[in-house]
Write an enzyme that holds these catalytic residues in place. Structure first.
Site, mmCIF file in Angstrom:
data_model
loop_
_atom_site.group_PDB
_atom_site.id
_atom_site.type_symbol
_atom_site.label_atom_id
_atom_site.label_comp_id
_atom_site.label_asym_id
_atom_site.label_seq_id
_atom_site.Cartn_x
_atom_site.Cartn_y
_atom_site.Cartn_z
ATOM 1 N N HIS A 1 -6.163 -5.954 -2.722
ATOM 2 C CA HIS A 1 -7.045 -6.004 -1.551
ATOM 3 C C HIS A 1 -7.427 -7.433 -1.193
ATOM 4 C CE1 HIS A 1 -8.559 -1.553 -1.750
ATOM 5 N NE2 HIS A 1 -7.300 -1.668 -1.392
ATOM 6 N N ASN B 1 -3.715 9.500 3.778
ATOM 7 C CA ASN B 1 -2.624 8.776 4.427
ATOM 8 C C ASN B 1 -2.624 8.862 5.944
ATOM 9 O OD1 ASN B 1 -1.491 8.037 1.917
ATOM 10 N ND2 ASN B 1 -0.372 9.973 1.773
ATOM 11 N N HIS C 1 0.614 4.221 -2.817
ATOM 12 C CA HIS C 1 0.390 5.615 -2.453
ATOM 13 C C HIS C 1 1.565 6.497 -2.856
ATOM 14 C CE1 HIS C 1 -3.189 5.443 0.522
ATOM 15 N NE2 HIS C 1 -3.248 4.419 -0.319
ATOM 16 N N ARG D 1 0.835 -1.205 0.000
ATOM 17 C CA ARG D 1 0.000 0.000 0.000
ATOM 18 C C ARG D 1 0.871 1.257 0.000
ATOM 19 N NH1 ARG D 1 -3.494 2.696 4.150
ATOM 20 N NH2 ARG D 1 -5.190 3.662 2.994
#
Length: 354
Positions: A194, A96, A68, A64
Site C-alpha cells: 500500500h 472485487n 486477490h 493487487r
C-alpha cells in the site's frame, strides 16, 4: 535489537533458506520458461512500461490482482475468469466488484506471449511476473520469480473472503494464517504494497465520521490528515453517493513510488485504511516493532517483502498436469465435465483492503 524482533528476523532468514525446498515442493522454478519462452519477462516488462506511460496506477493494480488471486484457492489465475454459463466470476464478489482493475493489460500480455510462445505461459504466471516487474519499475526491489503455475478451471465465485479495509488486527492475522502465510512479517511486509496505489472514499469514510458506530472520527487518525480527507470525502447524501467512488492516494507523500513511506505514515497516524493503521496502533501488537524496523530501514522492508511475495506466490499453485494453460485469460479452454464453481468460504464478504 529486541529478542522479539531478533526471533522474527531469524524466522525470516530461515524462510529464505527454505525457499529452494518450497520451490521443489510446488514444482516452481525461476528458469521454468528458459527453453520454451526465454523472453517471457522482457515481453511482459515492455508492455508494462508502455502501460505505465498512460496509467501510472497500473503497477499497484496488477500487484493487487495477484494478491486477490492468491488469497482465493491459491495462485491459479481464477480471478481473471469472466462470468459465463458455467463460471460465476470472482470479479463480481464484493471485495472485487468495481474495485480490481488491470485486466486489459493482462490481456495484452497474454496476446503478446501467445503470438511468440503459444500455449506455454499461464495467466497465473503472467500475474506473478507482472507483479514483480511492477514493483521494480516503481522503484522497489527485483527478484527471481518461481514459475511453472498452471491455470485453474474453477472460480471461487462470489462468496470469497479476503482481508478487509476495516478488519481489526486479530482478524487480519487470522486470514493470513488461514491461507498459509504468517501473521507477523508476512502480514506487515505484504501490507507495505500500500505504499503505492489509490483507495476509494468508501474504504475509509467511516473512519472520518462514524468510526465503529461512535459518530466520531477514528482516534488513531491524525487530526490534520482527517480534516484533509473530510474535504475530499464529504458525508454522502441520498442525492450524492458518487462521493464514495472518489480516489485518493494510499501514500500521500510518494504515491506512485514503491518505498518505505507507508510505514513512516503509520508512525504518524496517517495510514489511510483502518487495516493499515491497525498494524501500528493496536496496543501491545507484535507488528509494531516490525513497522518501526521497516520505517527506519528500507532495505529490511525490501528484503522481507521479496521473501513474503515468493511465499504468497507459492500458495497452492497448480503444476504438472493440473489445470491448463489458458489461451485467453478470461475463459477456460473447454468446459470441464463437472460443475466448475466453488466457494472458498461461507463468511460475509466485503471490499478488500489488499
Amino acid at each position: 535489537m529486541s529478542s522479539l524482533l531478533h526471533s522474527l528476523l531469524a524466522a525470516l532468514l530461515c524462510a529464505a533458506f527454505l525457499q529452494g525446498s518450497l520451490y521443489a515442493q510446488a514444482q516452481l522454478t525461476p528458469d521454468f520458461y528458459s527453453q520454451s519462452c526465454p523472453n517471457v519477462t522482457n515481453i511482459i516488462s515492455d508492455i508494462l512500461v508502455d502501460a505505465f506511460t498512460s496509467d501510472i496506477r497500473i503497477g499497484a493494480s496488477l500487484i493487487r490482482l495477484h494478491f486477490h488471486d492468491c488469497f482465493v484457492n491459491g495462485c491459479d489465475g481464477s480471478l481473471l475468469l469472466d462470468n459465463s454459463t458455467t463460471i460465476v466470476s470472482e470479479k463480481e464478489a464484493p471485495p472485487n466488484k468495481n474495485s480490481v482493475r488491470g485486466f486489459d493489460v493482462v490481456d495484452r500480455m497474454k496476446a503478446a506471449l501467445e503470438s511468440v510462445c503459444p500455449r506455454v505461459v499461464s495467466c497465473a504466471d503472467i500475474l506473478t511476473i507482472a507483479s514483480e516487474r511492477s514493483v521494480f519499475l516503481s522503484g522497489g526491489p527485483e527478484w527471481e520469480v518461481p514459475l511453472g503455475r498452471r491455470d485453474s478451471l474453477l472460480s471461487g465465485g462470489r462468496n470469497i473472503s479476503l482481508p478487509a479495509f476495516f478488519d481489526p488486527l486479530d482478524e487480519l492475522k487470522r486470514k493470513f494464517v488461514l491461507v498459509g502465510l504468517n501473521n507477523n512479517i508476512d502480514l506487515v511486509a505484504l501490507s507495505g504494497a500500500h505504499t503505492f496505489g489509490r483507495a476509494r472514499c468508501l474504504t475509509f469514510i467511516d473512519r472520518l465520521y462514524n468510526f465503529n458506530g461512535t459518530g466520531e472520527s477514528d482516534p488513531t487518525l491524525d487530526a490534520t490528515f482527517a480534516r484533509t480527507l473530510r474535504r475530499l470525502c464529504p458525508i454522502p447524501t441520498d442525492d450524492n453517493t458518487t462521493v464514495l467512488t472518489i480516489l485518493t492516494n494510499l501514500d500521500q507523500n510518494t504515491p506512485d513510488a514503491f518505498d518505505n513511506r507507508y510505514f513512516t505514515n503509520l508512525q504518524s497516524n496517517r495510514g489511510l485504511l483502518q487495516s493499515d493503521q491497525e498494524l501500528f496502533s493496536t496496543p501491545g501488537a507484535d507488528t509494531i516493532e516490525i513497522v518501526n524496523n521497516f520505517a527506519s530501514n528500507q532495505t529490511a522492508f525490501f528484503e522481507s517483502f521479496v521473501v513474503s511475495m515468493i511465499r504468497m506466490g507459492n500458495l497452492r499453485p497448480l503444476t504438472g498436469n493440473e489445470g491448463e494453460i489458458r489461451l485467453n485469460c478470461r475463459v477456460v479452454n473447454a468446459p470441464p465435465p463437472a460443475t466448475i464453481t466453488r466457494s472458498s468460504s461461507n463468511e460475509v464478504n466485503f471490499v478488500s483492503s489488499f
